[in-house]
Write a protein that holds these residues in place. Sequence first.
Motif, PDB file in Angstrom:
ATOM      1  N   GLN A 225       6.760 -38.472  31.879  1.00  0.00           N
ATOM      2  CA  GLN A 225       5.518 -38.057  31.226  1.00  0.00           C
ATOM      3  C   GLN A 225       4.596 -39.262  31.034  1.00  0.00           C
ATOM      4  OE1 GLN A 225       4.901 -34.834  30.504  1.00  0.00           O
ATOM      5  NE2 GLN A 225       6.881 -34.309  31.372  1.00  0.00           N
ATOM      6  N   THR A 226       3.940 -39.717  32.089  1.00  0.00           N
ATOM      7  CA  THR A 226       3.032 -40.853  31.991  1.00  0.00           C
ATOM      8  C   THR A 226       1.765 -40.426  31.260  1.00  0.00           C
ATOM      9  OG1 THR A 226       3.933 -41.849  33.977  1.00  0.00           O
ATOM     10  CG2 THR A 226       1.756 -42.586  33.316  1.00  0.00           C
ATOM     11  N   VAL A 227       1.321 -41.259  30.318  1.00  0.00           N
ATOM     12  CA  VAL A 227       0.201 -40.882  29.463  1.00  0.00           C
ATOM     13  C   VAL A 227      -1.121 -41.549  29.859  1.00  0.00           C
ATOM     14  CG1 VAL A 227       1.668 -40.346  27.500  1.00  0.00           C
ATOM     15  CG2 VAL A 227       0.797 -42.665  27.766  1.00  0.00           C
ATOM     16  N   LYS A 228      -1.131 -42.310  30.936  1.00  0.00           N
ATOM     17  CA  LYS A 228      -2.351 -42.985  31.371  1.00  0.00           C
ATOM     18  C   LYS A 228      -2.461 -42.865  32.893  1.00  0.00           C
ATOM     19  CE  LYS A 228      -4.842 -47.190  30.284  1.00  0.00           C
ATOM     20  NZ  LYS A 228      -4.796 -48.486  29.608  1.00  0.00           N
ATOM     21  N   SER A 229      -3.680 -42.776  33.387  1.00  0.00           N
ATOM     22  CA  SER A 229      -3.907 -42.645  34.838  1.00  0.00           C
ATOM     23  C   SER A 229      -4.409 -43.965  35.408  1.00  0.00           C
ATOM     24  CB  SER A 229      -4.952 -41.568  35.109  1.00  0.00           C
ATOM     25  OG  SER A 229      -4.452 -40.315  34.741  1.00  0.00           O
ATOM     26  N   PRO A 230      -4.118 -44.252  36.671  1.00  0.00           N
ATOM     27  CA  PRO A 230      -3.331 -43.441  37.618  1.00  0.00           C
ATOM     28  C   PRO A 230      -1.833 -43.538  37.326  1.00  0.00           C
ATOM     29  CG  PRO A 230      -4.033 -45.467  38.692  1.00  0.00           C
ATOM     30  CD  PRO A 230      -4.654 -45.466  37.314  1.00  0.00           C
TER      31      PRO A 230
END
Length: 75
Positions: free
Chosen positions: A24-29
């Motif tokens: 669950q990555t909370v920042k892009s990219p």
Amino acid sequence: PVIRLEHEMSLKLTDGTEEPWSSQTVKSPDISDSSTIPANQCVRGFVSFEVPEGSTPQQVIFRPSPIQTYQWTAR
């Protein structure tokens, strides 16, 4: 060779334990969906780690092979 990121990155805590990266990555990219990186290629982006309550991150650890380990201080 191909590097499989999901098996090679972890977050070392001050108590010596390691947490795997979160899907669950909370920042892009987000590079968590880049499950492989071909040799001599690069990707740029973010991964996230779930830190247990009361724990303190110490280092991000990347192990692309059994004989190579890269460590960065976690801030």
